[in-house]
Structure formats: C-alpha cells, structure tokens
Design a protein around this motif. Structure first.
Motif, PDB file in Angstrom:
ATOM      1  N   GLY A  83       8.962  14.703  32.243  1.00  0.00           N
ATOM      2  CA  GLY A  83       9.374  13.548  31.446  1.00  0.00           C
ATOM      3  C   GLY A  83       9.670  13.928  30.013  1.00  0.00           C
ATOM      4  O   GLY A  83      10.653  13.459  29.412  1.00  0.00           O
ATOM      5  N   MET A  84       8.827  14.798  29.458  1.00  0.00           N
ATOM      6  CA  MET A  84       9.055  15.265  28.087  1.00  0.00           C
ATOM      7  C   MET A  84      10.311  16.129  28.008  1.00  0.00           C
ATOM      8  O   MET A  84      11.094  16.048  27.052  1.00  0.00           O
ATOM      9  CB  MET A  84       7.834  16.040  27.593  1.00  0.00           C
ATOM     10  CG  MET A  84       6.591  15.195  27.392  1.00  0.00           C
ATOM     11  SD  MET A  84       6.853  13.896  26.141  1.00  0.00           S
ATOM     12  CE  MET A  84       5.152  13.374  25.865  1.00  0.00           C
ATOM     13  N   LEU A  85      10.519  16.981  29.028  1.00  0.00           N
ATOM     14  CA  LEU A  85      11.731  17.806  29.043  1.00  0.00           C
ATOM     15  C   LEU A  85      12.987  16.939  29.073  1.00  0.00           C
ATOM     16  O   LEU A  85      13.980  17.233  28.393  1.00  0.00           O
ATOM     17  CB  LEU A  85      11.713  18.722  30.267  1.00  0.00           C
ATOM     18  CG  LEU A  85      10.828  19.961  30.197  1.00  0.00           C
ATOM     19  CD1 LEU A  85      10.779  20.661  31.561  1.00  0.00           C
ATOM     20  CD2 LEU A  85      11.336  20.935  29.133  1.00  0.00           C
ATOM     21  N   ALA A  86      12.942  15.861  29.840  1.00  0.00           N
ATOM     22  CA  ALA A  86      14.118  15.000  29.970  1.00  0.00           C
ATOM     23  C   ALA A  86      14.473  14.341  28.643  1.00  0.00           C
ATOM     24  O   ALA A  86      15.646  14.286  28.249  1.00  0.00           O
ATOM     25  CB  ALA A  86      13.869  13.945  31.047  1.00  0.00           C
ATOM     26  N   VAL A  87      13.469  13.865  27.955  1.00  0.00           N
ATOM     27  CA  VAL A  87      13.781  13.169  26.699  1.00  0.00           C
ATOM     28  C   VAL A  87      14.198  14.163  25.621  1.00  0.00           C
ATOM     29  O   VAL A  87      15.134  13.908  24.854  1.00  0.00           O
ATOM     30  CB  VAL A  87      12.597  12.288  26.254  1.00  0.00           C
ATOM     31  CG1 VAL A  87      11.409  13.099  25.811  1.00  0.00           C
ATOM     32  CG2 VAL A  87      13.031  11.328  25.155  1.00  0.00           C
ATOM     33  N   LEU A  88      13.567  15.331  25.571  1.00  0.00           N
ATOM     34  CA  LEU A  88      13.988  16.349  24.596  1.00  0.00           C
ATOM     35  C   LEU A  88      15.410  16.824  24.907  1.00  0.00           C
ATOM     36  O   LEU A  88      16.225  17.045  23.992  1.00  0.00           O
ATOM     37  CB  LEU A  88      13.026  17.534  24.608  1.00  0.00           C
ATOM     38  CG  LEU A  88      11.648  17.313  23.991  1.00  0.00           C
ATOM     39  CD1 LEU A  88      10.751  18.523  24.238  1.00  0.00           C
ATOM     40  CD2 LEU A  88      11.751  17.024  22.497  1.00  0.00           C
ATOM     41  N   GLY A  89      15.719  16.963  26.191  1.00  0.00           N
ATOM     42  CA  GLY A  89      17.041  17.419  26.580  1.00  0.00           C
ATOM     43  C   GLY A  89      18.145  16.429  26.284  1.00  0.00           C
ATOM     44  O   GLY A  89      19.327  16.796  26.270  1.00  0.00           O
ATOM     45  N   SER A  90      17.776  15.186  26.040  1.00  0.00           N
ATOM     46  CA  SER A  90      18.786  14.158  25.751  1.00  0.00           C
ATOM     47  C   SER A  90      19.176  14.106  24.278  1.00  0.00           C
ATOM     48  O   SER A  90      20.147  13.432  23.922  1.00  0.00           O
ATOM     49  CB  SER A  90      18.255  12.787  26.177  1.00  0.00           C
ATOM     50  OG  SER A  90      17.314  12.282  25.223  1.00  0.00           O
ATOM     51  N   LEU A  91      18.416  14.805  23.421  1.00  0.00           N
ATOM     52  CA  LEU A  91      18.655  14.700  21.980  1.00  0.00           C
ATOM     53  C   LEU A  91      19.844  15.552  21.556  1.00  0.00           C
ATOM     54  O   LEU A  91      20.030  16.677  22.038  1.00  0.00           O
ATOM     55  CB  LEU A  91      17.407  15.138  21.204  1.00  0.00           C
ATOM     56  CG  LEU A  91      16.118  14.345  21.447  1.00  0.00           C
ATOM     57  CD1 LEU A  91      14.995  14.892  20.567  1.00  0.00           C
ATOM     58  CD2 LEU A  91      16.317  12.856  21.185  1.00  0.00           C
ATOM     59  N   SER A  92      20.630  15.026  20.637  1.00  0.00           N
ATOM     60  CA  SER A  92      21.736  15.785  20.059  1.00  0.00           C
ATOM     61  C   SER A  92      21.183  16.818  19.079  1.00  0.00           C
ATOM     62  O   SER A  92      19.985  16.803  18.736  1.00  0.00           O
ATOM     63  CB  SER A  92      22.682  14.837  19.316  1.00  0.00           C
ATOM     64  OG  SER A  92      22.030  14.323  18.158  1.00  0.00           O
ATOM     65  N   ALA A  93      22.058  17.709  18.619  1.00  0.00           N
ATOM     66  CA  ALA A  93      21.618  18.731  17.663  1.00  0.00           C
ATOM     67  C   ALA A  93      21.052  18.077  16.399  1.00  0.00           C
ATOM     68  O   ALA A  93      20.020  18.519  15.868  1.00  0.00           O
ATOM     69  CB  ALA A  93      22.791  19.650  17.316  1.00  0.00           C
ATOM     70  N   ASP A  94      21.711  17.041  15.899  1.00  0.00           N
ATOM     71  CA  ASP A  94      21.210  16.360  14.702  1.00  0.00           C
ATOM     72  C   ASP A  94      19.868  15.682  14.982  1.00  0.00           C
ATOM     73  O   ASP A  94      18.952  15.712  14.142  1.00  0.00           O
ATOM     74  CB  ASP A  94      22.227  15.322  14.217  1.00  0.00           C
ATOM     75  CG  ASP A  94      23.448  15.960  13.573  1.00  0.00           C
ATOM     76  OD1 ASP A  94      23.385  17.165  13.236  1.00  0.00           O
ATOM     77  OD2 ASP A  94      24.464  15.257  13.423  1.00  0.00           O
ATOM     78  N   GLU A  95      19.745  15.067  16.148  1.00  0.00           N
ATOM     79  CA  GLU A  95      18.481  14.396  16.494  1.00  0.00           C
ATOM     80  C   GLU A  95      17.357  15.419  16.642  1.00  0.00           C
ATOM     81  O   GLU A  95      16.215  15.153  16.236  1.00  0.00           O
ATOM     82  CB  GLU A  95      18.666  13.591  17.780  1.00  0.00           C
ATOM     83  CG  GLU A  95      19.536  12.347  17.576  1.00  0.00           C
ATOM     84  CD  GLU A  95      20.034  11.749  18.888  1.00  0.00           C
ATOM     85  OE1 GLU A  95      20.543  10.609  18.848  1.00  0.00           O
ATOM     86  OE2 GLU A  95      19.945  12.422  19.949  1.00  0.00           O
ATOM     87  N   LEU A  96      17.668  16.579  17.209  1.00  0.00           N
ATOM     88  CA  LEU A  96      16.647  17.628  17.330  1.00  0.00           C
ATOM     89  C   LEU A  96      16.191  18.098  15.956  1.00  0.00           C
ATOM     90  O   LEU A  96      14.997  18.356  15.741  1.00  0.00           O
ATOM     91  CB  LEU A  96      17.200  18.806  18.134  1.00  0.00           C
ATOM     92  CG  LEU A  96      17.273  18.622  19.649  1.00  0.00           C
ATOM     93  CD1 LEU A  96      18.052  19.758  20.288  1.00  0.00           C
ATOM     94  CD2 LEU A  96      15.875  18.537  20.258  1.00  0.00           C
TER      95      LEU A  96
END
Length: 309
Positions: free
Chosen positions: A165-178
C-alpha cells in the motif's frame, strides 16, 4: 468480546488471574515494547505458561477482538508469532510462547478496560468503554524474517500488504510531489515507538494529501486501511471513515528511498488523527533480508484517550 474474556479468565487459577487482571493505569498501559524483552518490559501472563485449553481460550479472545479477515487482525497476529518461532529455530529468546496477555480493568460492557497483548514485534492495545471500542492504538507490528516458507509449503509475508500500500502511494507521486514529500531527517526506526507516547511532532511534514488527485487520495486511504483492519469490521469502518474525512489535513512523507527495500527507507502518514510509520531495517538474525517495523497511533484515540501525555 467480554464473553471470550470471561471464558479465558474462568480457565485460570487464582494466581494466573492475578497476572491477567490488572488495573487500568498509565504505567500498565504503556508497558509494551517491540523488543524481545519478555516480562521485563511487559505485563500480563506469558502464553508459554498456559495449558492447551487455556491457550485455546486466550486465542479466542484475540480472535474476538482483532477479527478474522485473511491477512489482517488475528490472522496477521498469528503470522507474527509464527515468524518469532522461525527466529527461535536459530536464536534464543524468540518464540510464540514469549507473548503476554492482560486485561487492564475488568472486562465488561459497562466499564472501561483494555486488551493488552504483545511480545517481540507486536503490541496490541484495544480500549473498550461501555461495550464500544474507543481506541485501537498504539499498535506496533514488525516482522523478521519478512517472508518465509514453512515446512508444509505454506508461504508467509504478513506485512507485505502494508508495504504494498505504501509502495503504491509513493509510486503515484510526481517528481515535484516526491521532492515536497521528502524528509530531511534519516530514520533507522519508527519515531513514535514504545515510551514515545504523545510525542507527535508539532509540525506536519511532507506533501499535503489534499493537494493530490482523487486517485492519489484513494491510494493514501488504501494504504491506511491495513493498519485499521486489525479490529472488528464496525470499528475499522468507522475509523477509516474518520481518516477519510481528514485527508485534506493529512500529510504524506518519506525518507531514504521509495522502494522500501533498503535500511532507512521510511514512510509516514500524519493526519489530524491518524499516524502511521513504516520503516525498513537490516535483518538482525536473517542478515540477508530487510525486515519491517511499523507503528500505528491516533493523535486523540491512543489508549482510548484515557491518558494525557
């Protein structure tokens, strides 16, 4: 729940009952740890001291409290204990018998009491008032080995759902969001583990969930759900609804990498109520594996809100 608790107590002799039935005090409630420190850091009766019938009754208590969903609740608890048996095959001080159960306050439908259960890599604290669950945290869960296959061929990976679940939400973030979500600090363990009650950071850090798309917000909610599911369905649904209503004021952050496969990879969800940390650590016994630590807290509902920290 009280019927299961009473049935367990009825199997115990007077000395055993004195180990299980304790006062609901801050000292007893906060006596938990993720470490394999046995009774030196916990209260309650040790599972290894119970007869088969008593152990069956104790497990019935946990099933009634934590629910019977596959991969969550009692099933997940059982897998954490099995992991400790695996550790016990190669190192001393580990094993499913080295877990402790206590009732803080008398189990009843018209009073306030707590189910207190834990051992290495596990702390379950469920608080009841007038027959309703008023607190499902602090809840600490960890596992080493993170995955294994038993002699009968059954494969176990009790925290993979949480990690995924954590991987999925982190993987959805854009470069700016990261970039916004990245914490400046490094973490080798969770921040709010044992003895850190009430020590929530005063400032929320990371990317505001309210600034994410609807699809990303759903991923955040999906990521929260495995931690909330460690209790009966009605309570879990109510908590998840509360956390969903607070998503606009919830923040997502991380440290280390986003693959959650290296020492120091860390994720945090911090809302007005919910607090979840998930961190990767090098294996202690299985040094060729990463193992996981996680803590779920609630800013206002830890221990049912019975104590001020």
């Amino acid at each position: 729940m009280t019927e299961a608790a009473d049935a367990f107590v009825d199997t115990l002799d007077s000395d055993q009952q004195s180990e299980v039935l304790l006062d609901l005090t801050e000292a007893n409630a906060t006596a938990w740890s993720n470490l394999p420190c046995g009774s030196t850091c916990r209260v309650g009766i040790e599972l290894s001291s119970l007869t088969d019938d008593q152990l069956t009754a104790a497990k019935a208590v946990l099933k009634a409290a934590a629910g019977t969903s596959s991969g969550a609740g009692y099933d997940q608890i059982s897998q954490i204990l099995l992991a400790d048996d695996v550790l016990g095959e190669t190192a001393s001080g580990y094993g499913s018998g080295n877990y402790y159960l206590a009732f803080l306050g008398a189990p009843s439908t018209d009073g306030t009491w707590q189910l207190h259960f834990g051992g290495h890599h596990l702390a379950v604290n469920l608080t009841y008032a007038d027959g309703e669950v008023t607190g499902t945290s602090p809840f600490f869960i960890g596992v080493e080995p993170s995955s294994w296959t038993a002699d009968d061929g059954t494969s176990y990976a009790p925290m993979d759902g949480m990690r995924d679940g954590m991987l999925a939400v982190l993987g959805s973030l854009s470069a700016d969001e990261l970039t916004t979500a990245k914490l400046s600090e490094s973490f080798s363990d969770v921040l709010l583990g044992p003895d850190e009650d009430g020590e929530f950071p005063t400032t929320k850090e990371g990317v505001a969930v309210g600034d994410l798309t609807d699809a990303q917000q759903q991923l955040v909610l999906d990521a929260i759900e495995p931690w909330v599911d460690g209790v009966d369905d009605t309570t879990a649904a109510s908590l998840l609804s509360t956390y969903e209503s607070e998503l606009d004021e919830t923040y997502l952050s991380y440290s280390g990498g986003t693959d959650l496969d290296t020492q120091g990879d860390y994720v945090r969800i911090d809302g007005p109520s919910v607090w979840i940390e998930f961190v990767c650590q090098d294996g202690v016994i299985y040094t060729d594996q990463i193992h996981y630590h996680s803590v779920y807290r609630d800013h206002t509902r830890d221990y049912g809100g019975e104590f001020s920290f």
